[in-house]
Design an enzyme around this catalytic site. Structure first.
Site, PDB file in Angstrom:
ATOM      1  CE  LYS A   1      17.995 -13.651 -11.557  1.00  0.00           C
ATOM      2  NZ  LYS A   1      16.745 -12.976 -11.243  1.00  0.00           N
TER       3      LYS A   1
ATOM      4  CG  ASP B   1      21.699 -14.964 -18.693  1.00  0.00           C
ATOM      5  OD1 ASP B   1      21.914 -15.271 -17.508  1.00  0.00           O
ATOM      6  OD2 ASP B   1      20.810 -14.161 -19.049  1.00  0.00           O
TER       7      ASP B   1
ATOM      8  CD  GLN C   1      15.664 -17.144 -13.600  1.00  0.00           C
ATOM      9  OE1 GLN C   1      15.399 -17.951 -12.706  1.00  0.00           O
ATOM     10  NE2 GLN C   1      15.434 -15.852 -13.490  1.00  0.00           N
TER      11      GLN C   1
ATOM     12  CG  HIS D   1      16.865 -10.831 -18.253  1.00  0.00           C
ATOM     13  ND1 HIS D   1      17.600  -9.695 -18.027  1.00  0.00           N
ATOM     14  CD2 HIS D   1      15.977 -10.900 -17.238  1.00  0.00           C
ATOM     15  CE1 HIS D   1      17.175  -9.105 -16.913  1.00  0.00           C
ATOM     16  NE2 HIS D   1      16.192  -9.822 -16.415  1.00  0.00           N
TER      17      HIS D   1
ATOM     18  CB  CYS E   1      13.696  -8.032 -17.469  1.00  0.00           C
ATOM     19  SG  CYS E   1      13.431  -7.005 -16.042  1.00  0.00           S
TER      20      CYS E   1
HETATM   21  N1  C6P Z   1      15.715 -12.093 -13.881  1.00  0.00           N
HETATM   22  C1  C6P Z   1      13.441 -12.244 -13.080  1.00  0.00           C
HETATM   23  O1  C6P Z   1      12.528 -11.945 -12.298  1.00  0.00           O
HETATM   24  P1  C6P Z   1      20.625  -9.942 -12.246  1.00  0.00           P
HETATM   25  O2  C6P Z   1      19.603  -8.851 -12.140  1.00  0.00           O
HETATM   26  O3  C6P Z   1      21.933  -9.444 -12.793  1.00  0.00           O
HETATM   27  O4  C6P Z   1      20.772 -10.739 -10.989  1.00  0.00           O
HETATM   28  O5  C6P Z   1      20.041 -11.004 -13.298  1.00  0.00           O
HETATM   29  C2  C6P Z   1      19.664 -10.579 -14.585  1.00  0.00           C
HETATM   30  C3  C6P Z   1      19.087 -11.716 -15.345  1.00  0.00           C
HETATM   31  C4  C6P Z   1      19.782 -12.194 -16.449  1.00  0.00           C
HETATM   32  N2  C6P Z   1      19.342 -13.254 -17.145  1.00  0.00           N
HETATM   33  C5  C6P Z   1      18.224 -13.902 -16.796  1.00  0.00           C
HETATM   34  C6  C6P Z   1      17.795 -15.097 -17.566  1.00  0.00           C
HETATM   35  C7  C6P Z   1      17.469 -13.456 -15.709  1.00  0.00           C
HETATM   36  O6  C6P Z   1      16.371 -14.109 -15.366  1.00  0.00           O
HETATM   37  C8  C6P Z   1      17.893 -12.315 -14.976  1.00  0.00           C
HETATM   38  C9  C6P Z   1      17.084 -11.768 -13.856  1.00  0.00           C
HETATM   39  C10 C6P Z   1      14.821 -11.699 -12.803  1.00  0.00           C
HETATM   40  O7  C6P Z   1      13.251 -12.978 -14.022  1.00  0.00           O
HETATM   41  C11 C6P Z   1      14.793 -10.231 -12.529  1.00  0.00           C
HETATM   42  S1  C6P Z   1      14.374  -9.278 -13.929  1.00  0.00           S
END
Ligand code: C6P
Length: 419
Positions: A239, A213, A216, A136, A377
């Site tokens: 999430k 990370d 997910q 991401h 993203c």
């Molecule tokens: N992915 C998606 O629709 P935040 O925004 O900090 O809560 O998470 C960022 C992030 C980091 N790593 C991974 C693997 C992610 O999937 C995400 C967020 C969302 O897939 C929003 S772009």
């Protein structure tokens, strides 16, 4: 028209009572454009059970107060609930110590914290950072900025056509200059579950540290940071059925102890004079300013909720549902899955003929189905598969086979409209 067989309508045998789970989520019970809502955008954010909503409501109604500061009753209650959430997180990811649990705004802030604090203080010109092609943007851009600041070099593990890491290439990339590996646990664009334990072992054999990370992962699979032996682990509460604006950075205590503060201000200090400031101990050294108190307490309730259902039950149910959905959507003519890893979870990214993903998203929306369309993203993933975008259906514990069937019918409708 793709055929919905009887076998495909019946509910699978599972320990999870999906109807009971669904009844916990008030938002699910509504219509969109006159159709029952089918919420399949869980990778972007999950819905919240009433247990979380009520916990946040209760905080604001009955003990809203700042923490770690007041001597009054409300502040003591808020502080206790906030710190109790820290203990819930510690148990949830099996960290050894409470001081290893840093509350942040989410996965993004957790990664930025490590890049700015650990990265800027420890890396120098020529050092190497390894990420992968399936990251991401949150796990790409902070490292690019760090490389610009320090002269470090970014290396990228390629992925194969199924969307799996090329582990042989990873082995080749590791070397005496590797200082840090930052890798996604579960890809948001492909659904691939990465072999994190093996990745950590290989990095440690080269004395490199590893950030995982887990944005997910936390709603879908049990996390044990001691078993993984990762050095840092980040995730976002929203999430995993918790509130937005809050999340966790786990870090091994000896690393966090040695790192300089990321942000400074109230709560992260022990003593301030104009000559010198003494920083607070862990975890408070990294929690400057008034945090998202309600969010953190709500995250604690979300963890209780997940633990109540049992992550093994959740994983088994979702695995079954993903298998069902995978074969169901593949019956839609012209549909191509992007991300067919052997080991994957809860995410179906796809393209449908030459129909643009945004058009698919719009048509599905009018059928009451919420999916995400775009690059998610993760633009390098799109580049890897030479596509501008995908439509993505991402599942959670409250999704059902019936909803998959609704998705399949709506995809057939897309095809008819664009025929
Ligand atoms: N992915 C998606 O629709 P935040 O925004 O900090 O809560 O998470 C960022 C992030 C980091 N790593 C991974 C693997 C992610 O999937 C995400 C967020 C969302 O897939 C929003 S772009």
């Amino acid at each position: 028209m793709s055929e919905i067989t009887a076998e495909r309508v019946s509910t699978p045998a599972t320990k999870l009572d999906v109807e009971a789970v669904r009844s916990d989520f008030p938002l699910l019970h509504q219509e969109v454009y006159g159709k029952p809502l089918v919420y399949l955008d869980n990778a972007a954010t999950t819905q919240k059970p009433r247990q979380v909503i009520e916990t946040v409501d209760d905080y604001y109604r009955h003990y809203n107060s700042n923490i770690h500061r007041g001597v009054h009753n409300l502040s003591e209650k808020a502080t206790a609930a906030y710190e109790e959430a820290r203990e819930k997180v510690r148990r949830f990811i099996n960290a050894t110590d409470l001081k290893e649990i840093i509350f942040v705004r989410g996965a993004t802030e957790g990664i930025n914290l490590v890049a700015h604090s650990y990265g800027v203080s420890s890396l120098k010109t020529g050092d190497e950072i390894i990420i992968s092609e399936m990251e991401h943007h949150s796990n790409i851009v902070p490292w690019q900025i760090l490389c610009e600041q320090t002269g470090a070099i970014l290396k990228v593990i390629p992925i194969n056509d199924a969307g799996e890491l090329d582990m042989a290439a990873y082995e080749q990339l590791l070397g005496p200059r590797t200082r840090l590996v930052s890798i996604v646990h579960i890809s948001n664009a492909l659904g691939t579950i990465n072999p994190v334990k093996q990745i950590v072992e290989m990095a440690h054999a080269h004395n490199a540290i590893v950030l995982v990370d887990g944005a997910q992962a936390t709603a879908h699979t049990a996390i044990d940071v001691q078993a993984l032996d990762c050095d840092f682990y980040v995730f976002s509460a929203h999430k995993a059925f918790g509130p937005t604006g809050t999340g966790v950075l786990y870090g091994k205590a000896e690393l966090l102890d040695a790192m300089p503060p990321y942000q400074s201000g109230g709560d992260m200090i022990k003593m301030v004079t104009f000559k010198k400031t003494l920083f607070n101990e862990l975890p408070y050294k990294f929690e400057a300013g008034t945090p998202h108190i309600a969010g953190v307490i709500g995250m604690g309730a979300a963890i209780d909720y997940i633990s109540g259902l049992g992550l093994d039950n959740i994983a088994a149910y979702e695995h079954e549902l993903l298998g069902y959905a995978t074969s169901a959507v593949q019956e839609v003519k012209g549909l191509r899955l992007v991300g067919t890893a052997h080991h994957k979870t809860s995410i179906l990214s796809f393209i449908l003929g030459s129909i643009h993903a945004h058009d698919i998203g719009t048509i599905l929306d009018h059928e009451g189905i919420a999916v995400r369309a775009g690059h998610h993203c993760a633009m390098p993933v799109m580049e890897r598969f030479s596509i501008p975008a995908t439509a993505r259906a991402s599942f959670a514990i409250y999704n059902t086979r019936e909803e998959v069937n609704t998705l399949v019918r709506a995809l057939d409708k897309c095809r008819e409209i664009f025929a």
